[in-house]
Write a protein that holds these residues in place. Structure first.
Motif, PDB file in Angstrom:
ATOM      1  N   SER A   1      -9.054  -2.835   0.429  1.00 46.25           N
ATOM      2  CA  SER A   1      -9.017  -2.462   1.854  1.00 46.25           C
ATOM      3  C   SER A   1      -7.653  -2.694   2.491  1.00 46.25           C
ATOM      4  O   SER A   1      -7.146  -1.837   3.219  1.00 46.25           O
ATOM      5  N   GLN A   2      -7.075  -3.873   2.196  1.00 45.01           N
ATOM      6  CA  GLN A   2      -5.789  -4.192   2.850  1.00 45.01           C
ATOM      7  C   GLN A   2      -4.689  -3.271   2.371  1.00 45.01           C
ATOM      8  O   GLN A   2      -3.801  -2.894   3.137  1.00 45.01           O
ATOM      9  N   THR A   3      -4.756  -2.891   1.100  1.00 43.27           N
ATOM     10  CA  THR A   3      -3.744  -1.988   0.552  1.00 43.27           C
ATOM     11  C   THR A   3      -3.888  -0.617   1.201  1.00 43.27           C
ATOM     12  O   THR A   3      -2.901  -0.014   1.630  1.00 43.27           O
TER      13      THR A   3
ATOM     14  N   PHE B   1      -1.067   1.231   3.406  1.00 46.78           N
ATOM     15  CA  PHE B   1      -0.528   2.545   3.038  1.00 46.78           C
ATOM     16  C   PHE B   1      -0.713   3.524   4.205  1.00 46.78           C
ATOM     17  O   PHE B   1       0.189   4.298   4.512  1.00 46.78           O
TER      18      PHE B   1
ATOM     19  N   SER C   1     -11.908 -10.538  -9.185  1.00 41.15           N
ATOM     20  CA  SER C   1     -10.808 -10.679  -8.234  1.00 41.15           C
ATOM     21  C   SER C   1     -11.162 -11.732  -7.174  1.00 41.15           C
ATOM     22  O   SER C   1     -10.332 -12.563  -6.798  1.00 41.15           O
TER      23      SER C   1
ATOM     24  N   HIS D   1      -9.378 -15.272  -6.075  1.00 39.50           N
ATOM     25  CA  HIS D   1      -8.996 -15.416  -4.668  1.00 39.50           C
ATOM     26  C   HIS D   1      -9.584 -16.706  -4.068  1.00 39.50           C
ATOM     27  O   HIS D   1      -8.876 -17.487  -3.431  1.00 39.50           O
TER      28      HIS D   1
ATOM     29  N   PHE E   1      -8.081   4.674  -6.533  1.00 37.09           N
ATOM     30  CA  PHE E   1      -7.017   4.266  -5.610  1.00 37.09           C
ATOM     31  C   PHE E   1      -5.947   3.453  -6.348  1.00 37.09           C
ATOM     32  O   PHE E   1      -4.767   3.514  -6.022  1.00 37.09           O
ATOM     33  N   ILE E   2      -6.365   2.692  -7.370  1.00 39.61           N
ATOM     34  CA  ILE E   2      -5.390   1.926  -8.165  1.00 39.61           C
ATOM     35  C   ILE E   2      -4.572   2.884  -9.045  1.00 39.61           C
ATOM     36  O   ILE E   2      -3.353   2.795  -9.100  1.00 39.61           O
TER      37      ILE E   2
ATOM     38  N   ARG F   1      -3.221 -10.724  -8.653  1.00 40.67           N
ATOM     39  CA  ARG F   1      -3.139 -12.055  -9.275  1.00 40.67           C
ATOM     40  C   ARG F   1      -3.642 -11.981 -10.718  1.00 40.67           C
ATOM     41  O   ARG F   1      -4.515 -11.174 -11.033  1.00 40.67           O
TER      42      ARG F   1
END
Ligand SMILES: Nc1ncnc2c1ncn2[C@@H]1O[C@H](COP(=O)(O)OS(=O)(=O)O)[C@@H](OP(=O)(O)O)[C@H]1O
Length: 350
Positions: A79-81, A85, A168, A172, A264-265, A315
């Motif tokens: 979401s943050q990426t 963008f 992930s 985190h 998306f990656i 990470r």
């Protein structure tokens, strides 16, 4: 009862400048670039922005506007990426909604406060906000959707394979637990160990904000009887079906875009084009804007010196053992099927 927020509502400069003091243009250096209502700059310590000078703000009619689109994403799905963008698109101003404990309820209960939390935008820019924390408090969904008083507000979700999400999130949460501001909390939470047999060992054995964390992801996701623990946020947040069903109670299907976080990656420009179409903004993103650094694509833009790889993402993770991986994939499968039927579409990882 408070009145609803009109989509055309905006908060003008007088109020907004009380919140952020605009930078004095003479103090800017040559590396600063004006983009909409902000100056952006990058340096060795990172990237940042400053509000443009008052003269610029009034000339281009900067105001705080009601968001035209809201990302109701899920933690660790990108979401943050995506938000970062989208902020590089000339027709969009996007921000992560300023959450901290309790801010969500107070901001939701007060239209003016909600509007004050929006970034400044020009009349040509759409405001896009990332409200991923809503998944923790879905009771705010009806409040949010009705308060915006608009059948035109659009909603987005970005979802990855829930097993990758759990992996992930595990990394985190481990990082967050070790931060100094959380040390008191962890100490207190350590009292609520989930496995007394592990007490003598020097390994995580804690309940932390809805997570049950052990020394490995494998041991964290299984309960004492060796069954996948649906109550643990590592798993619970990956049961997307429950969350999407809740969202669709308040948002019509045509106003919700669910994007594939795995795609998306690998090909962010394709997902961004899909988002552009959905938001009804100009077609802007192309492959050449991105450079692959390690596993991820990072945007490179001379117009925006703040653009680049996102900090705190990507990470290192340990490979999940094959048996647990298979078990988890099998566990999520029926929920993924139900989600596919609910959405009427299949994402790559389903
Ligand atoms: N281009 C690019 N650059 C960096 N990271 C990318 C990118 N595209 C997707 N992702 C994935 O985003 C994951 C983090 O998700 P979020 O941004 O939703 O995290 S957060 O919940 O808001 O903290 C992050 O997870 P981690 O790899 O575990 O950090 C990534 O898998």
């Amino acid at each position: 009862m408070q009145s609803k927020l009109d989509v055309n509502a905006n908060l003008h400069l007088k109020v907004s400048t009380q919140l952020i003091r605009p930078v004095n243009i003479t103090s800017l250096t040559t590396g600063d670039k004006l983009w909409g209502c902000y100056y952006y700059y990058g340096n060795k310590l990172g990237a940042s922005r400053n509000l443009a000078g008052l003269d610029v703000l009034s000339e281009i009619n900067c105001s705080r506007r009601v968001p035209s689109a809201i990302l109701l994403g899920v933690k660790k799905c990108g979401s943050q990426t995506l938000t970062g963008f989208l902020d590089l698109h000339p027709d969009v101003v996007s921000r992560v909604f300023p959450f901290s404990e309790n801010t969500i309820s107070s901001l939701m209960e007060n239209n003016d406060a909600f509007l004050k939390a929006m970034p400044l935008s020009t009349p040509n820019e759409q405001t896009f906000i990332d409200m991923i924390e809503i998944q923790n408090d879905p009771q705010f969904l009806p409040h949010l959707t009705t308060n915006l008083n608009s059948n035109t507000t659009k909603y987005l979700l970005i979802l990855v394979n829930p097993v990758a999400r759990a992996q992930s999130d595990y990394v985190h949460v481990n990082v967050k637990m070790k931060l100094p501001q959380n040390s008191k909390l962890v100490k207190r939470e350590i009292m609520s160990v989930w496995d007394k047999k592990l007490l003598h060992r020097k390994e995580p054995n804690v309940l932390f904000k809805g997570y049950r964390i052990a020394g490995t992801l494998e041991r964290s996701v299984l309960n004492a009887s060796g069954i996948i623990d649906k109550g643990n946020n590592l798993i619970k947040k990956g049961i997307y079906y429950d969350y999407v069903k809740e969202i669709l109670k308040y948002v019509s299907r045509d106003r919700l875009l669910v994007v594939d976080g795995e795609q998306f990656i690998s090909e962010p420009w394709l997902v961004l084009r899909q988002v552009e179409k959905f938001l009804g903004i100009s077609s802007y993103f192309k492959k050449s804007f991105f450079t692959k650094i390690g596993k991820f694509y990072c945007p490179v833009f001379i117009e925006r010196p703040d653009a680049g790889c996102l900090k705190g993402k990507g990470r290192k993770k340990k490979k999940i053992d094959q048996k647990t991986n298979k078990r988890l994939q099998r566990f999520f499968q029926p929920y993924n099927r139900k989600l596919e039927n609910l959405l009427g579409e299949k994402l790559s990882w389903m």
